[in-house]
Design a protein around this motif. Structure first.
Motif, PDB file in Angstrom:
ATOM      1  N   HIS A 118       4.130   5.805  15.125  1.00 39.75           N
ATOM      2  CA  HIS A 118       2.766   5.314  15.396  1.00 39.75           C
ATOM      3  C   HIS A 118       1.744   6.128  14.593  1.00 39.75           C
ATOM      4  O   HIS A 118       1.032   6.967  15.141  1.00 39.75           O
ATOM      5  N   THR A 120      -1.097   5.357  13.173  1.00 43.07           N
ATOM      6  CA  THR A 120      -2.517   5.164  13.502  1.00 43.07           C
ATOM      7  C   THR A 120      -2.900   6.012  14.713  1.00 43.07           C
ATOM      8  O   THR A 120      -3.911   6.720  14.700  1.00 43.07           O
ATOM      9  N   LYS A 121      -2.068   5.950  15.758  1.00 41.36           N
ATOM     10  CA  LYS A 121      -2.343   6.746  16.969  1.00 41.36           C
ATOM     11  C   LYS A 121      -2.218   8.244  16.670  1.00 41.36           C
ATOM     12  O   LYS A 121      -2.956   9.049  17.218  1.00 41.36           O
ATOM     13  N   THR A 123      -2.896   9.710  13.829  1.00 41.86           N
ATOM     14  CA  THR A 123      -4.124  10.076  13.118  1.00 41.86           C
ATOM     15  C   THR A 123      -5.237  10.368  14.125  1.00 41.86           C
ATOM     16  O   THR A 123      -5.941  11.377  14.008  1.00 41.86           O
ATOM     17  N   ALA A 124      -5.356   9.504  15.127  1.00 41.90           N
ATOM     18  CA  ALA A 124      -6.390   9.696  16.162  1.00 41.90           C
ATOM     19  C   ALA A 124      -6.155  10.990  16.934  1.00 41.90           C
ATOM     20  O   ALA A 124      -7.104  11.727  17.240  1.00 41.90           O
ATOM     21  N   GLN A 147      -1.783  10.242   7.615  1.00 42.84           N
ATOM     22  CA  GLN A 147      -2.505   9.355   6.702  1.00 42.84           C
ATOM     23  C   GLN A 147      -1.634   8.895   5.537  1.00 42.84           C
ATOM     24  O   GLN A 147      -1.763   7.770   5.068  1.00 42.84           O
ATOM     25  N   LEU A 150       0.353   6.147   6.952  1.00 48.05           N
ATOM     26  CA  LEU A 150      -0.504   4.959   7.085  1.00 48.05           C
ATOM     27  C   LEU A 150      -0.636   4.263   5.742  1.00 48.05           C
ATOM     28  O   LEU A 150      -0.583   3.045   5.650  1.00 48.05           O
ATOM     29  N   ARG A 151      -0.815   5.068   4.711  1.00 46.73           N
ATOM     30  CA  ARG A 151      -1.009   4.530   3.369  1.00 46.73           C
ATOM     31  C   ARG A 151       0.227   3.747   2.924  1.00 46.73           C
ATOM     32  O   ARG A 151       0.115   2.749   2.221  1.00 46.73           O
ATOM     33  N   ALA A 156      -2.230  -1.691   5.405  1.00 40.86           N
ATOM     34  CA  ALA A 156      -3.266  -0.656   5.534  1.00 40.86           C
ATOM     35  C   ALA A 156      -4.293  -0.876   4.428  1.00 40.86           C
ATOM     36  O   ALA A 156      -3.948  -1.229   3.316  1.00 40.86           O
ATOM     37  N   VAL A 161      -7.878   4.352   3.399  1.00 40.40           N
ATOM     38  CA  VAL A 161      -6.885   5.378   3.740  1.00 40.40           C
ATOM     39  C   VAL A 161      -6.847   6.452   2.657  1.00 40.40           C
ATOM     40  O   VAL A 161      -6.778   7.643   2.948  1.00 40.40           O
ATOM     41  N   GLU A 164      -9.804   8.796   3.037  1.00 41.61           N
ATOM     42  CA  GLU A 164      -9.620   9.682   4.193  1.00 41.61           C
ATOM     43  C   GLU A 164      -8.555  10.736   3.914  1.00 41.61           C
ATOM     44  O   GLU A 164      -8.699  11.885   4.307  1.00 41.61           O
TER      45      GLU A 164
END
Length: 181
Positions: A118, A120-121, A123-124, A147, A150-151, A156, A161, A164
């Motif tokens: 996960h 995205t989660k 990253t948060a 990240q 994610l990339r 995405a 991304v 960031e």
């Protein structure tokens, strides 16, 4: 081993035993032993707190909360080493609830979420930790890793991304430079 474990005398003793076992956690055996010790430490810490209250002694609640958060965090790391990411996430969340201003707990949460795929989660979670400890090298490293994943994930937004990721890598380089000087 099927041998019975000696019951630790205190939460501190059990936590120390967990730390010693975790130091040898290159072995599955070491990580499993660490889990058992950290579980003992949590139970003993809670029993100790209850006994203090029963005796009419007001425990230092925030100190106790942070102490238990550290044990949850350590046990989360041991679960993660064993690839038990759901359990690692549960313990990391226990740590963030007990000590919401402690960045490292969010790092454990991010690592567990990455283990579960996960990004995205994760990253948060790393960002939440960085609100508490903006220059934490381990949190910044985790953020960069999340990240990057994610990339690589389909769908995405590439530009966003990438921007960031570059910002996180700059922050990481700065934090590393400051800690080495």
């Amino acid at each position: 081993g099927g041998s019975a474990r000696a019951r630790p005398a205190s939460a501190e003793e059990a936590k120390a035993a967990g730390n010693a076992a975790f130091a040898k956690a290159s072995t599955t055996e070491g990580s499993r032993a660490a889990l058992l010790h950290y579980t003992d430490a949590l139970l003993l810490a809670r029993v100790g707190r209850a006994e203090q209250k029963a005796a009419g002694i007001l425990p230092d609640e925030s100190g106790q909360d942070h102490y238990e958060a550290v044990i949850f965090s350590n046990r989360s790391a041991a679960h993660a080493k064993l690839g038990q990411y759901h359990a690692a996430l549960e313990d990391a969340e226990g740590a963030t609830q007990l000590s919401p201003e402690w960045g490292k707990a969010y790092g454990r949460k991010g690592a567990a979420l990455l283990g579960l795929g996960h990004a995205t989660k994760a990253t948060a979670a790393y960002r939440e930790g960085l609100k508490c400890e903006p220059k934490s090298v381990s949190l910044l490293e985790g953020l960069v890793e999340a990240q990057k994943r994610l990339r690589n994930a389909d769908g995405a937004s590439e530009q966003l991304v990438l921007a960031e990721l570059e910002e996180a890598q700059e922050r990481l380089a700065k934090a590393k430079a400051e800690t080495s000087s």
